[in-house]
Design a protein around this motif. Structure first.
Motif, PDB file in Angstrom:
ATOM      1  N   ARG A   4      22.005  19.449 -52.019  1.00 27.44           N
ATOM      2  CA  ARG A   4      22.737  20.290 -51.070  1.00 27.44           C
ATOM      3  C   ARG A   4      24.183  19.819 -50.928  1.00 27.44           C
ATOM      4  NH1 ARG A   4      20.363  22.275 -45.415  1.00 27.44           N
ATOM      5  NH2 ARG A   4      19.105  23.329 -46.920  1.00 27.44           N
ATOM      6  N   GLU A   5      24.393  18.484 -50.905  1.00 27.61           N
ATOM      7  CA  GLU A   5      25.744  17.935 -50.752  1.00 27.61           C
ATOM      8  C   GLU A   5      26.613  18.264 -51.962  1.00 27.61           C
ATOM      9  OE1 GLU A   5      22.919  16.016 -50.113  1.00 27.61           O
ATOM     10  OE2 GLU A   5      23.134  16.377 -47.976  1.00 27.61           O
ATOM     11  N   GLU A   6      26.014  18.203 -53.145  1.00 22.62           N
ATOM     12  CA  GLU A   6      26.781  18.536 -54.350  1.00 22.62           C
ATOM     13  C   GLU A   6      27.212  19.997 -54.331  1.00 22.62           C
ATOM     14  OE1 GLU A   6      25.012  15.546 -57.754  1.00 22.62           O
ATOM     15  OE2 GLU A   6      23.783  17.253 -57.141  1.00 22.62           O
ATOM     16  N   LEU A   7      26.303  20.876 -53.904  1.00 22.85           N
ATOM     17  CA  LEU A   7      26.662  22.298 -53.817  1.00 22.85           C
ATOM     18  C   LEU A   7      27.778  22.524 -52.808  1.00 22.85           C
ATOM     19  CD1 LEU A   7      23.282  24.240 -53.975  1.00 22.85           C
ATOM     20  CD2 LEU A   7      25.153  24.318 -55.607  1.00 22.85           C
ATOM     21  N   ARG A   8      27.689  21.874 -51.650  1.00 24.56           N
ATOM     22  CA  ARG A   8      28.721  22.047 -50.629  1.00 24.56           C
ATOM     23  C   ARG A   8      30.054  21.470 -51.076  1.00 24.56           C
ATOM     24  NH1 ARG A   8      25.266  20.685 -45.704  1.00 24.56           N
ATOM     25  NH2 ARG A   8      24.638  22.738 -45.064  1.00 24.56           N
ATOM     26  N   GLY A   9      30.007  20.292 -51.690  1.00 24.90           N
ATOM     27  CA  GLY A   9      31.237  19.604 -52.059  1.00 24.90           C
ATOM     28  C   GLY A   9      32.067  20.329 -53.095  1.00 24.90           C
ATOM     29  N   SER A  28      29.194  39.026 -53.386  1.00 25.46           N
ATOM     30  CA  SER A  28      28.435  39.144 -52.129  1.00 25.46           C
ATOM     31  C   SER A  28      27.037  38.538 -52.255  1.00 25.46           C
ATOM     32  CB  SER A  28      28.345  40.601 -51.684  1.00 25.46           C
ATOM     33  OG  SER A  28      27.617  41.356 -52.633  1.00 25.46           O
ATOM     34  N   ASP A  29      26.492  38.465 -53.487  1.00 21.37           N
ATOM     35  CA  ASP A  29      25.188  37.820 -53.675  1.00 21.37           C
ATOM     36  C   ASP A  29      25.247  36.346 -53.325  1.00 21.37           C
ATOM     37  OD1 ASP A  29      23.903  40.130 -54.596  1.00 21.37           O
ATOM     38  OD2 ASP A  29      24.493  39.752 -56.676  1.00 21.37           O
ATOM     39  N   LEU A  30      26.411  35.739 -53.491  1.00 20.55           N
ATOM     40  CA  LEU A  30      26.546  34.296 -53.272  1.00 20.55           C
ATOM     41  C   LEU A  30      27.027  33.938 -51.865  1.00 20.55           C
ATOM     42  CD1 LEU A  30      28.118  33.362 -56.720  1.00 20.55           C
ATOM     43  CD2 LEU A  30      25.726  33.206 -56.012  1.00 20.55           C
ATOM     44  N   ASP A  31      27.434  34.946 -51.092  1.00 20.14           N
ATOM     45  CA  ASP A  31      27.890  34.680 -49.732  1.00 20.14           C
ATOM     46  C   ASP A  31      26.765  34.070 -48.905  1.00 20.14           C
ATOM     47  OD1 ASP A  31      30.362  35.677 -50.306  1.00 20.14           O
ATOM     48  OD2 ASP A  31      30.031  37.647 -49.395  1.00 20.14           O
ATOM     49  N   LYS A  36      22.726  25.721 -50.082  1.00 20.07           N
ATOM     50  CA  LYS A  36      21.310  26.123 -49.980  1.00 20.07           C
ATOM     51  C   LYS A  36      20.751  26.290 -51.396  1.00 20.07           C
ATOM     52  CE  LYS A  36      22.351  28.425 -45.666  1.00 20.07           C
ATOM     53  NZ  LYS A  36      22.557  29.708 -45.018  1.00 20.07           N
ATOM     54  N   THR A  37      20.324  25.174 -51.958  1.00 20.59           N
ATOM     55  CA  THR A  37      19.898  25.145 -53.349  1.00 20.59           C
ATOM     56  C   THR A  37      18.725  26.088 -53.616  1.00 20.59           C
ATOM     57  OG1 THR A  37      20.566  22.828 -53.421  1.00 20.59           O
ATOM     58  CG2 THR A  37      19.228  23.609 -55.236  1.00 20.59           C
ATOM     59  N   ASP A  38      17.690  25.995 -52.815  1.00 24.82           N
ATOM     60  CA  ASP A  38      16.494  26.815 -53.062  1.00 24.82           C
ATOM     61  C   ASP A  38      16.807  28.306 -52.962  1.00 24.82           C
ATOM     62  OD1 ASP A  38      14.967  24.556 -53.437  1.00 24.82           O
ATOM     63  OD2 ASP A  38      14.332  24.433 -51.329  1.00 24.82           O
ATOM     64  N   GLN A  39      17.598  28.685 -51.960  1.00 23.95           N
ATOM     65  CA  GLN A  39      17.933  30.097 -51.798  1.00 23.95           C
ATOM     66  C   GLN A  39      18.832  30.572 -52.934  1.00 23.95           C
ATOM     67  OE1 GLN A  39      19.519  29.634 -47.882  1.00 23.95           O
ATOM     68  NE2 GLN A  39      17.659  30.422 -46.896  1.00 23.95           N
ATOM     69  N   LEU A  40      19.749  29.703 -53.392  1.00 26.71           N
ATOM     70  CA  LEU A  40      20.613  30.053 -54.519  1.00 26.71           C
ATOM     71  C   LEU A  40      19.780  30.277 -55.773  1.00 26.71           C
ATOM     72  CD1 LEU A  40      23.416  30.395 -55.804  1.00 26.71           C
ATOM     73  CD2 LEU A  40      23.469  27.915 -56.117  1.00 26.71           C
ATOM     74  N   VAL A  41      18.853  29.360 -56.031  1.00 28.99           N
ATOM     75  CA  VAL A  41      17.983  29.496 -57.206  1.00 28.99           C
ATOM     76  C   VAL A  41      17.164  30.774 -57.093  1.00 28.99           C
ATOM     77  CG1 VAL A  41      16.009  28.477 -58.418  1.00 28.99           C
ATOM     78  CG2 VAL A  41      17.904  27.019 -57.699  1.00 28.99           C
ATOM     79  N   GLY A  42      16.645  31.039 -55.897  1.00 22.69           N
ATOM     80  CA  GLY A  42      15.860  32.261 -55.681  1.00 22.69           C
ATOM     81  C   GLY A  42      16.677  33.515 -55.932  1.00 22.69           C
ATOM     82  N   LYS A  43      17.909  33.532 -55.470  1.00 20.11           N
ATOM     83  CA  LYS A  43      18.777  34.708 -55.659  1.00 20.11           C
ATOM     84  C   LYS A  43      19.066  34.927 -57.144  1.00 20.11           C
ATOM     85  CE  LYS A  43      20.725  37.061 -52.964  1.00 20.11           C
ATOM     86  NZ  LYS A  43      20.454  38.403 -52.431  1.00 20.11           N
ATOM     87  N   ILE A  44      19.378  33.827 -57.862  1.00 19.79           N
ATOM     88  CA  ILE A  44      19.659  33.944 -59.296  1.00 19.79           C
ATOM     89  C   ILE A  44      18.403  34.405 -60.038  1.00 19.79           C
ATOM     90  CG2 ILE A  44      20.283  32.653 -61.377  1.00 19.79           C
ATOM     91  CD1 ILE A  44      22.006  30.829 -59.547  1.00 19.79           C
ATOM     92  N   GLN A  45      17.245  33.849 -59.660  1.00 20.74           N
ATOM     93  CA  GLN A  45      15.985  34.218 -60.294  1.00 20.74           C
ATOM     94  C   GLN A  45      15.680  35.694 -60.064  1.00 20.74           C
ATOM     95  OE1 GLN A  45      12.724  31.880 -58.793  1.00 20.74           O
ATOM     96  NE2 GLN A  45      11.562  32.091 -60.704  1.00 20.74           N
ATOM     97  N   GLN A  46      15.942  36.155 -58.852  1.00 24.87           N
ATOM     98  CA  GLN A  46      15.697  37.555 -58.498  1.00 24.87           C
ATOM     99  C   GLN A  46      16.565  38.487 -59.333  1.00 24.87           C
ATOM    100  OE1 GLN A  46      16.780  38.287 -54.439  1.00 24.87           O
ATOM    101  NE2 GLN A  46      16.368  40.472 -54.549  1.00 24.87           N
ATOM    102  N   ILE A  55      17.077  27.652 -64.286  1.00 24.78           N
ATOM    103  CA  ILE A  55      18.225  27.833 -63.386  1.00 24.78           C
ATOM    104  C   ILE A  55      18.672  26.480 -62.840  1.00 24.78           C
ATOM    105  CG2 ILE A  55      18.981  28.830 -61.192  1.00 24.78           C
ATOM    106  CD1 ILE A  55      17.021  31.187 -61.827  1.00 24.78           C
ATOM    107  N   ARG A  56      17.706  25.665 -62.391  1.00 27.38           N
ATOM    108  CA  ARG A  56      18.047  24.343 -61.864  1.00 27.38           C
ATOM    109  C   ARG A  56      18.702  23.475 -62.943  1.00 27.38           C
ATOM    110  NH1 ARG A  56      16.167  23.303 -56.827  1.00 27.38           N
ATOM    111  NH2 ARG A  56      14.581  24.711 -56.014  1.00 27.38           N
TER     112      ARG A  56
END
Length: 149
Positions: A4-9, A28-31, A36-46, A55-56
């Motif tokens: 999570r810190e790497e994504l935020r940083g 807007s998909d990434l807003d 939020k790693t899990d939600q990001l992975v879920g959005k990309i997977q979707q 994806i990870r």
């Protein structure tokens, strides 16, 4: 594994790389997915149908590339800084040498002038006293006129 810190940083850089890698995603998909790693992975997977594992792995690769780029840039900045310090030291050394030379030249000139004045006073003592008296008198008149104003 992406934290999570790497994504935020590095979110702005990561977001740009994600949009390049997975063009099916729009901005807007990434807003709201920053950190939020899990939600990001879920959005990309979707949107893409890729596996969570792939994806990870790709996100880890993106972050590793960003880290290497940042590390490389930090190294270059360090090299540039070291070069600037080296140049500053050289310039300071040259300036110091020039100042020392000017001081020595000025010191020699003052000593030469002092010896010349001493020789003149020894050779013509009466005239020297008269000149000193006259100079003091004129200086006193000028100071008194300035103070009156």
């Amino acid at each position: 594994m992406t934290t999570r810190e790497e994504l935020r940083g590095h979110w702005n850089e990561i977001r740009g790389r994600i949009e390049e890698r997975w063009s099916q995603l729009n901005s807007s998909d990434l807003d709201g997915l920053e950190g939020k790693t899990d939600q990001l992975v879920g959005k990309i997977q979707q949107k893409t149908g890729e596996t969570s594992k792939d994806i990870r792995k790709e996100l880890d690769s993106i972050i590793e590339n960003l880290s290497q780029s940042a590390s490389s840039m930090a190294g270059k900045m360090g090299d540039t800084f070291n070069e600037a310090v080296k140049n500053s030291k050289e310039q300071f050394s040259h300036a110091s040498d020039a100042a020392r030379e000017q001081y020595e030249h000025m010191n020699e000139s003052v000593q030469k002038g002092y010896r010349e004045a001493e020789r003149t006073v020894r050779k013509h003592p009466a005239e020297s006293v008269a000149v000193a008296f006259g100079t003091g008198l004129i200086a006193g008149v000028i100071v008194s006129l300035v103070w009156r104003r």
